[in-house]
Design an enzyme around this catalytic site. Structure first.
Site, PDB file in Angstrom:
ATOM      1  N   SER A   1       3.592  -0.200  -2.288  1.00  0.00           N
ATOM      2  CA  SER A   1       3.385  -0.597  -3.684  1.00  0.00           C
ATOM      3  C   SER A   1       4.678  -0.471  -4.483  1.00  0.00           C
ATOM      4  CB  SER A   1       2.294   0.270  -4.328  1.00  0.00           C
ATOM      5  OG  SER A   1       1.034   0.005  -3.765  1.00  0.00           O
TER       6      SER A   1
ATOM      7  N   SER B   1      -1.579  -0.951  -4.128  1.00  0.00           N
ATOM      8  CA  SER B   1      -2.674  -0.156  -3.579  1.00  0.00           C
ATOM      9  C   SER B   1      -2.270   1.290  -3.300  1.00  0.00           C
ATOM     10  CB  SER B   1      -3.151  -0.824  -2.281  1.00  0.00           C
ATOM     11  OG  SER B   1      -4.059  -0.031  -1.584  1.00  0.00           O
TER      12      SER B   1
ATOM     13  N   HIS C   1       0.839  -1.190   0.000  1.00  0.00           N
ATOM     14  CA  HIS C   1       0.000   0.000   0.000  1.00  0.00           C
ATOM     15  C   HIS C   1       0.874   1.240   0.000  1.00  0.00           C
ATOM     16  CE1 HIS C   1      -3.405   2.585   0.583  1.00  0.00           C
ATOM     17  NE2 HIS C   1      -2.835   3.142   1.644  1.00  0.00           N
ATOM     18  N   SER C   2       0.587   2.175  -0.912  1.00  0.00           N
ATOM     19  CA  SER C   2       1.283   3.449  -1.022  1.00  0.00           C
ATOM     20  C   SER C   2       2.789   3.200  -1.200  1.00  0.00           C
ATOM     21  CB  SER C   2       0.963   4.311   0.203  1.00  0.00           C
ATOM     22  OG  SER C   2       1.239   5.660  -0.046  1.00  0.00           O
ATOM     23  N   MET C   3       3.644   3.626  -0.272  1.00  0.00           N
ATOM     24  CA  MET C   3       5.071   3.318  -0.383  1.00  0.00           C
ATOM     25  C   MET C   3       5.297   1.829  -0.595  1.00  0.00           C
ATOM     26  SD  MET C   3       8.156   3.875   2.425  1.00  0.00           S
ATOM     27  CE  MET C   3       7.767   2.458   3.452  1.00  0.00           C
TER      28      MET C   3
END
Length: 245
Positions: free
Chosen positions: A98, A122, A94-96
């Protein structure tokens, strides 16, 4: 430190479902987060072993300096994960996380190792697109006013501030290098109300796979939808990462 100890330092949950696991899901947290930010294991069948990446600077590794280079993180992670691909496996980031998951998969390919069955990526724009509003150089007071610190006790905020700044530096100084698309299918996820990324930026991930691509939005959800949406997220992962017969 033995190879087993090193793996357990970086990968929380390794061996946690040794008797029942038929698949493995490696989870890569967002900026400022540790392994406790994700409780997916409680909502996934016991045939899926969840291993959450624990980077330096958090939880049991709090005394270690946080990394500020994605290349350094990937260089450490890829060989450890490569040693634990005895089961069909996937990545969720998720975020970083990803970016970390994506680059770890590319490093595994460079090493000639077995690749994930699928990447679940994500809340992050596709690699190569510019950051909208870089934050790693913000003054402390401006950084403390960001959403990551909502509801966090002031004393804890001061402890977490250097970690978040390091993680943001890792993301925002990342330079995408053009390579052939991965042969892994991609499922890209986001909250429909995530104001940090739009549909075009999410859809741009399509060019980074030569296999299947899916885009799934969680209705009404913000950027950090993963907090509280573990059941729905686990169901989405299970549908796209079915057990092999």
């Amino acid at each position: 430190m033995t190879a087993a100890d090193l793996a357990e330092t970086w990968l929380r949950g390794l061996g946690s479902r040794e008797l029942t696991a038929q698949q493995r899901l490696f989870v890569f947290p967002h900026a400022g987060a540790g392994t406790s930010a994700y409780r997916l294991a409680a909502y996934l069948p016991d045939t899926v072993e969840v291993c959450t990446v624990r980077l330096p600077g958090r939880e049991t590794r709090f005394a270690e300096p946080a990394l500020t280079s994605l290349d350094e993180a990937v260089a450490a992670l890829a060989p450890l994960i490569a040693d634990h691909t005895d089961l069909p496996y996937a990545f969720f980031g998720h975020s970083m996380g990803s970016l970390t998951a994506f680059e770890t998969a590319r490093r595994l390919r460079a090493l000639g190792r077995l690749l994930p069955d699928r990447l679940f990526l994500s809340g992050m724009r596709a690699p190569g697109l510019p950051d909208r509003d870089p934050r790693h150089t913000l003054p402390d007071d401006k950084l403390l006013a960001t959403a990551e610190f909502d509801g966090v006790h002031p004393e804890l905020q001061e402890l977490l501030l250097p970690l978040l700044r390091a993680d943001l530096t890792l993301c925002e100084t990342y330079t995408h290098r053009a390579e052939a698309p991965l042969p892994c299918p991609l499922t890209v996820l986001a909250g429909s109300e995530d104001d940090s990324v739009d549909g075009t930026e999410l859809a741009d991930w399509r060019k980074h796979t030569s296999a299947d691509f899916e885009l799934h939005l969680f209705p009404g959800a913000p950027h950090l939808y993963v907090r509280g949406a573990e059941r729905q997220l686990a169901e989405t992962i299970t549908r796209a990462f079915p057990a092999r017969g």
